[in-house]
Design a protein around this motif. Structure first.
Motif, short mmCIF file in Angstrom:
data_model
loop_
_atom_site.label_atom_id
_atom_site.label_comp_id
_atom_site.label_asym_id
_atom_site.label_seq_id
_atom_site.Cartn_x
_atom_site.Cartn_y
_atom_site.Cartn_z
N ASP A 389 -101.51 36.65 32.20
CA ASP A 389 -100.24 36.66 31.04
C ASP A 389 -98.95 35.84 31.90
OD1 ASP A 389 -97.92 37.21 29.82
OD2 ASP A 389 -98.55 39.21 29.35
N MET A 390 -98.90 34.71 31.56
CA MET A 390 -97.84 34.11 31.93
C MET A 390 -96.27 34.34 31.99
SD MET A 390 -99.53 31.43 33.27
CE MET A 390 -98.82 29.72 33.38
N ARG A 391 -96.22 35.24 31.33
CA ARG A 391 -94.89 36.02 31.09
C ARG A 391 -94.67 36.90 32.14
NH1 ARG A 391 -96.06 38.10 25.17
NH2 ARG A 391 -97.66 38.91 26.40
N PRO A 394 -95.37 34.17 36.15
CA PRO A 394 -95.06 32.99 35.95
C PRO A 394 -95.33 31.82 37.01
CG PRO A 394 -93.00 33.92 36.01
CD PRO A 394 -94.09 34.99 36.04
N ASP A 557 -104.00 25.90 30.05
CA ASP A 557 -103.21 26.23 29.17
C ASP A 557 -104.06 26.57 28.03
OD1 ASP A 557 -101.60 26.57 26.82
OD2 ASP A 557 -100.70 24.66 26.96
N THR A 597 -102.37 31.89 29.59
CA THR A 597 -101.90 32.17 28.42
C THR A 597 -100.37 32.85 28.20
OG1 THR A 597 -102.21 32.96 26.10
CG2 THR A 597 -103.07 34.20 28.15
N TYR A 598 -99.64 32.40 27.22
CA TYR A 598 -98.45 33.30 26.98
C TYR A 598 -98.79 34.34 25.71
CZ TYR A 598 -95.68 30.32 29.98
OH TYR A 598 -95.41 29.62 31.07
#
Ligand code: ADP
Ligand code: ZN
Length: 726
Positions: A389-391, A394, A557, A597-598
């Motif tokens: 989870d790129m949130r 990051p 991505d 992934t976002y």
């Protein structure tokens, strides 16, 4: 007076139908035969066609008829099934039959008299001066067979000069090579011992490939040994004395296949793709037409080869979008393979770990047989997939890899295993802008940003090939050192990997960096042989390759493909990410896949991580059914292009106005295409949506007959079953 004998002749041009020509006195021609005929002042190589059943020769005054100039009986004829196939494809795609014939005739030098090629054979006594190199040649050539010079040099591990020396010494003699030396494929060689699951799959498959038309979906997880299984069907076909064709979406994939064929059948198959020399293409085309080439592996266009006795078609990685040809005759080779099989009473095998929705629905509805292989042959199991989870974690500023992914790469390298980072974007950065004035580099010919390619020091358009040297100052405000690269391409990821792991041996794999097939094959071999630690690649690496040392796949991505607004976006992303992560852990090593992934909650990502393929497909099939999308409904696209926006838009509106009313058919548009300009041409799209029961082709024919003629530089093209909506 007897009526003149005329035959219909199809020219390889965009003409509506075959034209009648007079048969020369005393001459005889048959359908499928190649002839040279005049049209206006030009002479064309064309093929004798045939009339539809019950169709009379047209009443044409004798003096208006022209005579066939030459009968090319030195070229093998097209077999009847090729004529049926060309007519069928033309009818289905709305292309002119002549353009389909043209694809069948793209045969390199096949229509020129074959030039003699020379090989060498061992005949004489050993040379007076013996050297180790010469001895190796003599040993390699000891079987007394005729050798192509280069392959003898290669197999003896000497330079071509050594061979020449032995010819001069009289030990070898030069002899013309036979036209096609059909090295017989040997089906009796020791085959791989199939696992129980594979053996069951093979046994089931052979029931449907014994002869006659049947389509089988061979649906087995990545690394389950589908190739080994369909080899059994190929062997069975060869034993019947028939020809077999294996289609592959990517020609780079053929090298592993060729090596495996050699192992299994003791000889190489014939190859067919755009990377071959015209003379090689000519030889293969003729050998196929003469039934001498028994096994062919090729790109989608191989389907149009004049097989005289085709007994099996395998479509490997059947879900792959590369099977769809967009330009000229727009056809989907997987679907046309099924048609070719049907017309030629030939079984078809569709193979994939992630079948297309179309094929899966056909299997569910029992139109296709369905064989599943659920486990990998060697590996501990399928790779464990996880979303990053790129949130929550990051990357650092200006970086693209999350600390979690970097850590995983580090662990992999420490264990001496390989890692692959996948990003489906060539170049360094997709957009370059000026920090001072906000200027962005756009292609002057296309509605697209220029992509920075740092290795080549330039900005490139991925649509028209336009490029310019990377400037030092902003062309708009003149500011110096103000240009910034936005977003990542694989070159930028490679840079990041180099910073994090300076010691690691890296390789970049994308179509622009490995332009030739031999380069690409060499790179793939290096990876296989573990001369590389980290691979950074585009979709070129996602397909079918088998890399034994690969333990980790990181998707840079995971959301990229989902952003595209077309009906297959979810399906395609699922397939691509399953395929690319499926490269990991194909042998003893435990494989792992990490997807950045976002939106980890997105159904595609969630299904991948849960390893719940069946749930994903069930959901996707249901969504298609509800929306009436393929395969539950049918689509066609009309694309109008012109040099000016007004012309393109105006004509697209005229086209739309001419659309007949029909109950089961809906016409959407015209709308400006998402890629609104390519190569200076403005583009408008219409989308036609029909139910399965509607006769879409008949509707389009009626419609297009009533469309006003396109004037000037306006072009209209039709794409049945479109895959691209850009
Ligand atoms: P798939 O096409 O299903 O991904 P492959 O046919 O490429 O799988 O097989 C994966 C690997 O396992 C290949 O290296 C292949 O040679 C090997 N393999 C599969 N089945 C066998 C078998 N029965 N015996 C030996 N090797 C096998
Ligand atoms: Zn461009």
């Amino acid at each position: 007076m007897t009526a003149p004998v005329t035959v219909p002749v199809l020219l390889p041009l965009a003409l509506p139908a075959p034209y009648d020509y007079l048969v020369p006195e005393g001459g005889r021609v048959e359908p499928g035969e190649f002839v040279v005929v005049p049209l206006g002042p030009v002479k064309y190589l064309a093929a004798v066609w045939r009339r539809a059943q019950g169709e009379e020769p047209p009443q044409i005054a004798r003096k208006k008829l022209r005579e066939i100039a030459e009968i090319r009986d030195d070229v093998p004829k097209l077999p009847p099934v090729s004529l049926d196939f060309a007519d069928w494809v033309a009818n289905y795609t709305l292309a002119s039959p002549g353009m389909v014939l043209r694809m069948m005739m793209s045969a390199g030098s096949a229509f020129q008299p074959p030039a003699p090629r020379y090989g060498v054979r061992l005949v004489g006594p050993p040379p007076e001066r013996m050297t180790p190199a010469r001895a190796r040649v003599m040993e390699a050539a000891g079987n007394g067979l005729i050798w192509v010079k280069s392959s003898l040099a290669e197999s003896a591990g000497v330079s071509p000069g050594v061979i020449d020396g032995l010819v001069d010494a009289g030990t070898l003699i030069a002899e013309p090579l036979p036209d096609w030396h059909a090295v017989p494929l040997d089906t009796s060689r020791a085959r791989a011992t199939l696992s129980t699951e594979q053996a069951e799959a093979a046994q089931e498959l052979l029931k449907h490939t014994g002869g006659g038309f049947a389509v089988t979906l061979l649906d087995g997880v990545t690394g389950s040994g589908k190739t080994e299984v369909y080899f059994e069907a190929i062997a069975q076909c060869l034993e019947r004395g028939q020809q077999a064709l294996v289609l592959m979406p990517e020609i780079a994939l053929t090298s592993q296949f060729i090596a495996r064929c050699e192992e299994r059948f003791g000889a190489k198959p014939a190859e067919w793709h755009s990377g071959m020399t015209p003379s090689m293409r000519g030889r293969v085309w003729r050998a196929v037409a003469e039934n001498k080439a028994k096994l062919v592996v090729g790109a989608r266009s191989a389907l149009f080869l004049p097989f005289r006795d085709l007994g099996l078609i395998v479509v490997d990685e059947e879900h792959d979008q590369a099977y769809k040809q967009e330009d000229r005759v727009a056809y989907q080779a997987r679907d046309m393979a099924v048609v070719r099989g049907h017309l030629g009473h030939c079984p078809v095998v569709l193979s994939s770990a992630t079948p297309s929705i179309e094929s899966l629905v056909n299997a569910e509805q029992s139109r296709y047989r369905h064989i599943r292989i659920g486990t990998r042959y060697k590996a501990a199991g399928l790779p464990a997939l996880q979303a990053i989870d790129m949130r929550k974690s990051p990357p650092e500023r200006g970086r693209w890899l999350s600390p979690l992914l970097i850590e995983a790469v580090g662990e992999t390298l420490e264990r001496g295993e390989q890692a692959l980072l996948f990003l489906n974007r060539r170049g360094y950065a997709p957009v370059t802008l000026c920090r001072k004035c906000g200027f962005r580099f756009e292609c002057p010919n296309c509605s697209a940003w220029l992509v920075e390619h740092r290795f080549r020091h330039r900005l490139e358009c991925h649509h028209c090939g336009k490029f310019l040297a990377l400037p030092h100052e902003c062309p708009s405000c003149g500011a110096e050192e103000s240009l910034v690269a936005c977003g990542p391409g694989i070159e930028r990821i490679a840079e990041e990997v180099a910073e994090c792991f300076p010691e690691a041996r890296r390789v970049l794999l994308s179509s622009d960096l490995t332009p030739s097939i031999s380069d690409l094959r060499e790179t793939l071999r290096e990876i296989e042989d573990r001369e590389v630690d980290v691979i950074i690649g585009t979709q070129l690496v996602a397909k079918g390759h088998h890399f034994p040392g690969l333990a980790l796949v990181g998707v840079v991505d995971g959301d990229l493909g989902l952003a595209q607004g077309d009906p297959r976006a979810a399906e395609r992303t699922f397939q691509l990410l399953s395929q690319v992560t499926g490269r990991a852990g194909r042998e003893a090593i435990k494989g792992r896949g990490l997807i950045q992934t976002y939106m980890p909650e997105h159904p595609v990502i969630a299904a991948l991580v849960a390893g719940d393929r069946d749930a994903f497909y069930a959901q996707e099939i249901e969504a298609r059914r509800e929306a009436g999308m393929p395969p539950f409904g049918r689509l066609a696209a009309i694309l109008v292009t012109a040099g000016s926006r007004e012309a393109a838009e105006g004509y697209a509106r005229d086209v739309a106005r001419a659309a007949p009313q029909a109950e089961k058919i809906q016409v959407l548009g015209p709308a400006e295409a998402p890629l609104s300009v390519i190569r200076g041409r403005y583009r408008y799209r219409l989308l036609i949506k029909a139910t399965r029961a509607a006769d879409l082709q008949a509707y389009l024919r009626l419609w297009l007959a009533n469309v006003p003629k396109a004037r000037g530089d306006i072009r209209l093209s039709v794409d049945i079953d479109p895959y691209s909506f850009l």
